[in-house]
Design an enzyme around this catalytic site. Structure first.
Site, PDB file in Angstrom:
ATOM      1  N   ARG A 235       0.853  -1.192   0.000  1.00 56.57           N
ATOM      2  CA  ARG A 235       0.000   0.000   0.000  1.00 56.57           C
ATOM      3  C   ARG A 235       0.888   1.241   0.000  1.00 56.57           C
ATOM      4  O   ARG A 235       1.891   1.300   0.731  1.00 56.57           O
ATOM      5  CB  ARG A 235      -0.884   0.043   1.255  1.00 56.57           C
ATOM      6  CG  ARG A 235      -2.075  -0.883   1.199  1.00 56.57           C
ATOM      7  CD  ARG A 235      -3.152  -0.376   0.215  1.00 56.57           C
ATOM      8  NE  ARG A 235      -4.313  -1.240   0.198  1.00 56.57           N
ATOM      9  CZ  ARG A 235      -4.513  -2.270  -0.635  1.00 56.57           C
ATOM     10  NH1 ARG A 235      -3.605  -2.578  -1.542  1.00 56.57           N
ATOM     11  NH2 ARG A 235      -5.616  -2.984  -0.566  1.00 56.57           N
ATOM     12  N   GLU A 264      -3.898   7.103  -5.215  1.00 52.52           N
ATOM     13  CA  GLU A 264      -4.096   6.573  -6.583  1.00 52.52           C
ATOM     14  C   GLU A 264      -5.407   7.064  -7.179  1.00 52.52           C
ATOM     15  O   GLU A 264      -6.395   7.177  -6.444  1.00 52.52           O
ATOM     16  CB  GLU A 264      -4.091   5.045  -6.522  1.00 52.52           C
ATOM     17  CG  GLU A 264      -2.755   4.500  -6.072  1.00 52.52           C
ATOM     18  CD  GLU A 264      -2.804   3.021  -5.725  1.00 52.52           C
ATOM     19  OE1 GLU A 264      -3.809   2.364  -6.035  1.00 52.52           O
ATOM     20  OE2 GLU A 264      -1.842   2.541  -5.123  1.00 52.52           O
ATOM     21  N   HIS A 282      -0.654   0.020  -9.962  1.00 53.23           N
ATOM     22  CA  HIS A 282      -1.322  -0.925  -9.046  1.00 53.23           C
ATOM     23  C   HIS A 282      -1.797  -2.161  -9.842  1.00 53.23           C
ATOM     24  O   HIS A 282      -2.985  -2.444  -9.925  1.00 53.23           O
ATOM     25  CB  HIS A 282      -2.508  -0.246  -8.338  1.00 53.23           C
ATOM     26  CG  HIS A 282      -2.881  -0.937  -7.049  1.00 53.23           C
ATOM     27  ND1 HIS A 282      -3.303  -0.260  -5.934  1.00 53.23           N
ATOM     28  CD2 HIS A 282      -2.904  -2.253  -6.705  1.00 53.23           C
ATOM     29  CE1 HIS A 282      -3.578  -1.122  -4.966  1.00 53.23           C
ATOM     30  NE2 HIS A 282      -3.339  -2.337  -5.412  1.00 53.23           N
TER      31      HIS A 282
HETATM   32  C1  DGY Z   1      -5.516  -5.978  -2.997  1.00 54.19           C
HETATM   33  O1  DGY Z   1      -5.928  -7.100  -3.220  1.00 54.19           O
HETATM   34  O2  DGY Z   1      -5.608  -5.431  -1.905  1.00 54.19           O
HETATM   35  C2  DGY Z   1      -4.867  -5.275  -4.131  1.00 54.19           C
HETATM   36  O3  DGY Z   1      -3.973  -4.327  -3.688  1.00 54.19           O
HETATM   37  C3  DGY Z   1      -5.898  -4.654  -5.010  1.00 54.19           C
HETATM   38  O4  DGY Z   1      -6.517  -3.622  -4.366  1.00 54.19           O
END
Ligand code: DGY
Length: 317
Positions: A235, A264, A282
């Site tokens: 994250r 994002e 991402h």
């Molecule tokens: C998750 O699975 O948390 C990925 O980062 C996609 O948001």
């Protein structure tokens, strides 16, 4: 009447969308112009929510869905859902645990190799015709070797362990930090992140953000040092982004490979312009194989919940 599913994010695998549409009345919230009006009118009819790990669902919205039987996260991150509230309400929140581990770990290693071998700069050099213009080998600076790098893993969950397996195959000595040492992990546990950073050539972030916001700041980046690389596939919020951009701009770390960002899809201009950053949008779980597996887990969780069963993947009930 079919059970009602409220879908907060697009799903990119047609077969999963087809299955959803055949079994349920699906409402694509992300295409709804006046979302508040829709919730006021239809919120009480919703049986299941499908959302992404990054999108989650707000508590205010959950409160507008009194009949809800499940929040099915099409991902593994639970930081955008109020799990305490869902637990109190007895509402199952499911995630696609295990489905995306390999892809996320693959991308972590890919980003690390791309960053230390300057793959993106090399691609642009060839693509832009600069090789013909500047044929001398010295036109491109020498890169850094990945094999054998000391890799520090932050967060030794499923993804952290999969990164460790891959890095070990490249002959990398591995150490890790987490909230506690893990009995079933053979690698050395380092309690303090600063110590891990100081003894690593690359720091790979694989931790959940819930309890770790901003843990990578100027002090940690300085501990990693001017020959160190940072990779983040977890994250954006784990990193103090202004501290990271400053460290990259001043060469206080060697480079960063980033799949995730604080806000994002907005990525700070300084990160976008930096020669030391390798960026992705991402995309760590974005393969056909993984998204199909994730979609199937979402379908299973909804089916179990609407049948009145506890979803096998529930984290809250
Ligand atoms: C998750 O699975 O948390 C990925 O980062 C996609 O948001």
């Amino acid at each position: 009447m079919k059970p009602q599913v409220l879908q907060l994010n697009p799903i990119l695998v047609p077969a999963v969308n087809d299955q959803l549409a055949s079994l349920y009345q699906v409402h694509k919230f992300f295409e709804t112009a006046d979302q508040q009006a829709w919730l006021r009118q239809h919120g009480a009819e919703v049986d299941a929510v499908v959302t992404g790990g990054h999108t989650g669902i707000s508590r205010a919205m959950l409160e507008q869905l009194p009949k809800l039987k499940v929040v099915a996260i099409n991902g593994v991150g639970t930081d955008a859902v109020d799990l305490t509230y869902c637990r109190e309400r007895g509402l199952p929140v499911t995630a696609t645990l295990g489905a995306l581990t390999e892809d996320v770990a693959d991308l972590a290693i890919g980003l690390l190799i791309a960053a230390c071998r300057n793959l993106c700069a090399g691609d642009r050099f060839v693509r832009d015709g600069l090789w013909e213009q500047y044929p001398a080998p010295s036109a491109i600076p020498l890169a850094r070797r990945f094999s054998g790098m000391r890799v520090g893993i932050v967060g030794m969950g499923r993804v952290g362990r999969a990164v460790a397996t891959r890095a070990a195959a490249f002959g990398c000595p591995i150490r890790y930090t987490d909230l506690r040492a893990m009995d079933d992990v053979a690698h050395e546990f380092v309690p303090a992140l600063a110590d891990l950073a100081r003894g690593s050539d690359a720091l790979v972030l694989c931790a959940a953000a819930d309890k770790a916001e901003g843990i990578v700041d100027a002090a940690i980046l300085d501990a990693l040092g001017p020959r160190g690389f940072l990779v983040n596939v977890a994250r954006g919020r784990l990193v103090n982004e202004p501290d990271l951009t400053a460290a990259l701009a001043a060469g206080r770390i060697a480079g960063a490979g980033l799949d995730v960002f604080v806000d994002e899809p907005r990525v700070p201009e300084a990160l976008r312009q930096s020669d030391r950053s390798t960026l992705q949008a991402h995309r760590a779980s974005a393969t056909w194989e993984t998204r199909a597996a994730m979609g199937q887990m979402v379908l299973d969780s909804i089916a179990q919940a609407v049948a009145g069963d506890r979803p096998a993947m529930s984290l809250t009930t």
